[in-house]
Design an enzyme around this catalytic site. Sequence first.
Site, PDB file in Angstrom:
ATOM      1  CG  ASP A   1     -36.654  79.036 -71.975  1.00  0.00           C
ATOM      2  OD1 ASP A   1     -35.489  79.008 -72.397  1.00  0.00           O
ATOM      3  OD2 ASP A   1     -37.055  79.861 -71.127  1.00  0.00           O
TER       4      ASP A   1
ATOM      5  CE  LYS B   1     -35.281  80.304 -68.432  1.00  0.00           C
ATOM      6  NZ  LYS B   1     -36.353  81.306 -68.230  1.00  0.00           N
TER       7      LYS B   1
END
Length: 819
Positions: free
Chosen positions: A680, A684
């Site tokens: 994750d 980003k």
Amino acid sequence: MRILKFGGSSVGNSERINNVIGILDKYYLTKKEKIGVVFSAFQGVTDKLILIGNMAFARNENYKNELNDLYNRHVQVVNDLNNQKNSKILTSAVVALFEELTEIANGVYLVRELSPRTLDYIMSFGERLSCTIISGTMNFRHYKCDYLNAAALIKTDNSFGNARVDFKKTNYNIVEYFKKHKKTQIITGFISSSEENEITTLGRGGSDYTASIIGAALNASAIDIWTDVDGILTADPRKVKDSFSLKAVTYEEAMELSHFGAKVIHPPTMHPALNKKIKIWIKNTFNPEFKGTVILERESSVQFNMKGISSIDDISLVRVQGAGMVGVTGIASRLFGALAKKEINIILITQGSSEHSICFAVSPQHGKDSKRAIEEEFKYEILEGKIGQVVVDTDMSIIAVVGEDLKQTPGISGKVFQALGKNGINIHAIAQGSSELNISLVISKSALHKALNVLHDDLFVTKKQTLNIFMAGPGLVGAELLNLFESKSDFIRNKLKTEIRVIALANSKNIMASNEGIDLKHWRSNLEESEKKSDPGELIAIIKEMNLPNSIFVDCTAGSSYVQYYSNILASHISVVTPNKIANTRNQKEYDKLKEITTKSNVQFRYGTNVGAALPIISTLKDLINNGDELIKIEGVLSGTLSYIFNSLEGTNKFSDVVLDAKLKGYTEPDPRDDLSGLDVARKLLILIRESQISFEMKNIKIENLVPPSARTVETTEEFFEILKSNDDQFDIRMKNAITRNKKLCYIAKYENGKAKVGIEEIDVNHPFYNLSGTDNIVSFTTKNYSNKPLVIRGPGAGADYTAFGVFVDIMRTSNYLG
């Protein structure tokens, strides 16, 4: 002297007639001014009389039943308005008129002849009956009034159905009559007579015309047109819910609005009043206290800005072009002459300055006839290739933006085109008259409703923007967003000047939608009870079919079900707002495609919450790059979960215990491996790199996975924690080594010199991330302009409430763009 006119809807039944008499009573008592009152036929009666005439002409004996129904309706009105004695007297007058009407209808039936002369005579009974009943009733109630058949005064030619008035004779007749008759006159509208004293009618808007003719002849102080709406509105209320009444318009503005579809008053009816500069008031019989709209000559004391948006809903656009038209004298004359011979009326004309093309609008029934007439007139030029094919575009509409001050207000055209463009509405033709009273636009008929509302919001409701939200995924973030819409509705409406309507909601099971907006107090139960089963394609179809202005699709789902539709949605000129990172972390080619479609469709694709929830991380980076700064390095703690875990490690506690504590506090995903994998964070970082206008792929990011290899495939979180606990020693060693060097561990995402990685780093007290606490996110941008001291953004970067607020911010930024 003041002339009043009441239309058919104002006298549709006995209750409404009583209401009108009450209005007249106020004129008697308060205005202390002589009045003359023009009445139309009762509502629907003129159409019924035409039907009776046509049925009799067609030898359809049911015309007798229609006559009988009409007779009963008028007698019922007489009985409702009067006592038994007076009803009997007045009914005898009604009977006499119906005997005459029946005789005429029977004659039409027998000889099968219904000329315009005969039809005019039949139609005249509508006004004669209404005025007979109203004047009789008023006299019985002790109002001093006379019944006046306007046919005795208004003289015309023999153009039955739409007679031309002989104003010299008419004005003389009116003045002489009113000199001798001092009582209030109850005047038949619509009716006139020829020199041979044959009944004629004044055509569409005839009763308004009667009032204007009489008012002008008598130099009336004003003419009051009583109808069923609150004056002239900024737009048709059936199409634009937020339309509102105008205080004042000029005669020219009123004529422009009427020409383009406004039904309140018919343009020719104003001419007599205009010539005498008599004010015309448009008032509402059903809201008599409302002041209404005044039509008047321009006055310096009255502010005349944008006045209204009107439309002709159905037209055909005819296009003629060819090199042989350039510089050739007489082309336009021949073209419009050919159309005139076929009695084809042209609604709008526009021609390019190159003289290479002409296009014009006609009624749909004249589209093919126009094409044939032009092809016949220019058959040789077409054969020689000097003029191309004549094209007729059907299913088109005209919108007219009307206002005296169009020419005095810079930027109006720009606002019109920009508002339509941002909502994906294509303009096919544009025209603006030399008077500059209106800008006329030809658009697709399917976009009319949307265009009217877009323009009305942009030009007239300047203090309010209406957004239509379609949301998928009312889970944690989505539910918080809906709660924000509801709890902050007053703030949004009053401070942000925005009306947010949630039009559709879809979860994994059901979809619900409403054109008027969903009740946000009960959305959960209503969605659960909806019978429409959830399907991403179905929701997208609903959005496109509704075609509402300022539509925004909000994707609060965590998966990819709706991501595959983003291109389709954006290409349909609908903006997308989402916290979902999937679309921006697929391959570079797909990312670039979304950007390209967004730009081409002139819409917004906003995803500010992809990194840092509500923190202004993406927007700040984009502003830097778009204004010429150059990225050198990105560093960031981009996971609230990992931020909490590493901020909690103090050398005395175990890594597995801290992870379990984070899970119990709700900081991790249900399966903490989703956070510890680092994937994750890598997503980003990839988004930030791409937002710096650098092409990059996920495979090029080096990811340190904090999940022990043996724990990555186990099925339960219990097994995972057992394995994680057995690996605590490894984390202990790294932590103690950092402490001995007066440093701490931090899970950092970094991009520099074309290389990207996410993983654990040791940082000292001088590092901007050293004092990070709790679940805060932090990002540091080193750029050419921020090379000595990086630009740092820090704050809460996780949580449904923070993310929902970030999504709301993106929605409002989209609103600002659309507005």
